[in-house]
Design an enzyme around this catalytic site. Structure first.
Site, PDB file in Angstrom:
ATOM      1  N   HIS A 137     -11.529  -1.249  -2.888  1.00  0.00           N
ATOM      2  CA  HIS A 137     -10.224  -1.056  -2.250  1.00  0.00           C
ATOM      3  C   HIS A 137     -10.357  -0.691  -0.775  1.00  0.00           C
ATOM      4  O   HIS A 137      -9.628  -1.239   0.067  1.00  0.00           O
ATOM      5  CB  HIS A 137      -9.447   0.032  -2.999  1.00  0.00           C
ATOM      6  CG  HIS A 137      -8.104   0.319  -2.430  1.00  0.00           C
ATOM      7  ND1 HIS A 137      -7.038  -0.550  -2.548  1.00  0.00           N
ATOM      8  CD2 HIS A 137      -7.632   1.390  -1.716  1.00  0.00           C
ATOM      9  CE1 HIS A 137      -5.976  -0.046  -1.947  1.00  0.00           C
ATOM     10  NE2 HIS A 137      -6.315   1.138  -1.437  1.00  0.00           N
ATOM     11  N   ASP A 194      -6.478  10.503  -1.349  1.00  0.00           N
ATOM     12  CA  ASP A 194      -5.714   9.347  -0.888  1.00  0.00           C
ATOM     13  C   ASP A 194      -5.117   9.618   0.491  1.00  0.00           C
ATOM     14  O   ASP A 194      -4.340  10.550   0.660  1.00  0.00           O
ATOM     15  CB  ASP A 194      -4.595   9.065  -1.901  1.00  0.00           C
ATOM     16  CG  ASP A 194      -3.898   7.739  -1.678  1.00  0.00           C
ATOM     17  OD1 ASP A 194      -4.142   7.093  -0.648  1.00  0.00           O
ATOM     18  OD2 ASP A 194      -3.101   7.349  -2.550  1.00  0.00           O
TER      19      ASP A 194
END
Length: 423
Positions: free
Chosen positions: A331, A233
């Protein structure tokens, strides 16, 4: 030798708390630390016992407090974070808040450099500064309470509601904000406790969130953090080497909207969201499905279009079946700057885990922290798009929210927020 260094050398009572002597060099397993002024600064030291380990180097690393920008924004994420929202006590006026910000700034400057402070209760005795950073911010309500409405930036306004928000007002917003980060949990606690004692009579804690990230030296080589979904991330974060990094993250003099708001030049805005990850639901889908939701390989972080973690995603690539390799609602596609008019923000979030609910589901997720020069050009348009069509949204729940303006850094002898509170 500076006065602080001289005091430290002669004050043997402080040695147990601050026994590391900093020398310029590599930061061992912690890597280089980006300081408040944006430069790379690192200190490594040996304990008095000799033969220092990797943790000795991590403990001795310092991040400058003084500078054009506050530390804790471009600083690489430390292992521990404590985020706090504060409310002013009834009757606290501008003079009281200015005095508090001076006390806080003076104390943070000493703690981040490994120097003792008055009333040190030795919670973190024998630890070094451990890359401690302390970052301060102001909420929109502060300006009205202190009679500074004319100096409140137009961008500092309540965030709009987003679909499926489930926000807890008690854990949202606030008059003041502090972000305290370090590579040791006792160091963060000691700093929090010190600031809390200094605030008595002026401000009280409204909410507190504790987060964690990868510890320095925990992996064989430096790598992007993983979140609690197991995904790498932060790969596509803007980098300081990007040509327009400063104007996207910080408020420039040209961008300050009026003379009354020139105090903000060099500052920024932070958006905070407590995002619960519905991990039982996430774990209920297989790895291939998870990768399609994100648009990246779970193992390497590489885009599904191929390459390595930092390869540019090929959003037009199609598979043998003619379908987009990175789906229309993946995403990474929905959040990408190229699909959001170039909007971007510097994300610096932390994971959290606050136990398990009565249903056995973990209360865990992401303390989302994002820095940008204007939330209307960063967080807001991106979040609107994510809320409308992100394949990840069904696995998330936004439970708390806040936005604060972050004043620029200060010079030695000054304090954070001085140009606003004394202007």
């Amino acid at each position: 030798m500076s006065p602080e260094a001289s005091d430290r050398a002669t004050d043997h009572s402080a040695v147990s708390r601050r026994r590391f002597v900093g020398v310029a060099g590599a930061a061992g397993a912690g890597g280089l630390v980006v300081g408040a002024a944006g430069g790379a600064v690192a200190f490594a030291g040996e304990s008095g016992d000799g033969g220092g380990t990797a943790l000795t180097h991590v403990g001795a690393t310092t991040v400058p407090f003084f500078g054009r920008h506050q530390a804790g924004i471009t600083t690489p994420a430390q292992a521990k974070a404590v985020l706090l929202g504060w409310d002013l006590e009834p009757g606290a006026d501008r003079a009281a808040v200015a005095a508090l910000m001076r006390r806080w700034s003076d104390t943070a400057a000493r703690l981040t450099q490994g120097h003792p402070v008055d009333g040190d209760d030795q919670v973190a005795a024998d630890a070094g500064p451990c890359s401690l950073t302390v970052t301060f911010g102001f909420g929109g309500t502060l300006f009205d309470k202190l009679g500074l409405a004319a100096r409140r930036p137009a961008a500092l306004k309540p965030l709009p509601p987003f679909p499926d928000d489930a926000l807890d007002p008690a854990r949202s917003d606030g008059d003041l904000f502090t972000q305290i980060c370090a590579d040791d949990g006792l160091v963060t606690f000691g700093a929090v406790r010190t600031l809390q004692k200094l605030a008595k009579g002026v401000a009280r804690i409204r909410w507190q969130m504790n987060g964690f990230a990868r510890s320095p030296g925990a992996t064989a080589k430096p790598m992007t953090h993983r979140n609690l979904m197991g995904q790498i991330d932060g790969t596509n974060n803007p980098k300081e080497s990007d040509p327009k990094f400063d104007e996207k993250i910080f408020v420039t003099e040209a961008a300050a909207p009026s003379p009354e708001q020139q105090w903000l030049t060099g500052g920024t805005y932070v958006v905070f969201r407590r995002i619960r990850m519905l991990l039982d639901a996430w774990d209920g889908i297989d790895k291939a499905h998870q990768e399609r939701v994100i648009g990246r390989s779970k193992d390497t972080g590489a885009p599904l279009s191929g390459g390595g973690e930092h390869s540019a995603a090929d959003f037009g690539k199609r598979g043998p079946d003619g379908e987009l390799v990175i789906g229309a609602n993946a995403h990474v596609r929905v959040a990408a700057p190229e699909f959001n008019r170039g909007s971007s923000m510097l994300r610096r979030g932390y994971s959290y885990h606050d136990g398990f609910g009565s249903d056995g589901a973990p209360d865990a997720g992401l303390l989302f922290v994002a820095w940008q020069h204007d939330p209307d050009d960063g967080f807001v348009p991106i979040q609107r798009k994510l809320a409308r069509g992100d394949a990840l949204s069904p696995f998330l729940r936004h439970e708390a929210s806040a936005m604060f303006v972050i004043p620029p850094g200060c010079a030695r002898g000054g304090y954070v927020g001085q140009s606003l509170l004394e202007g």
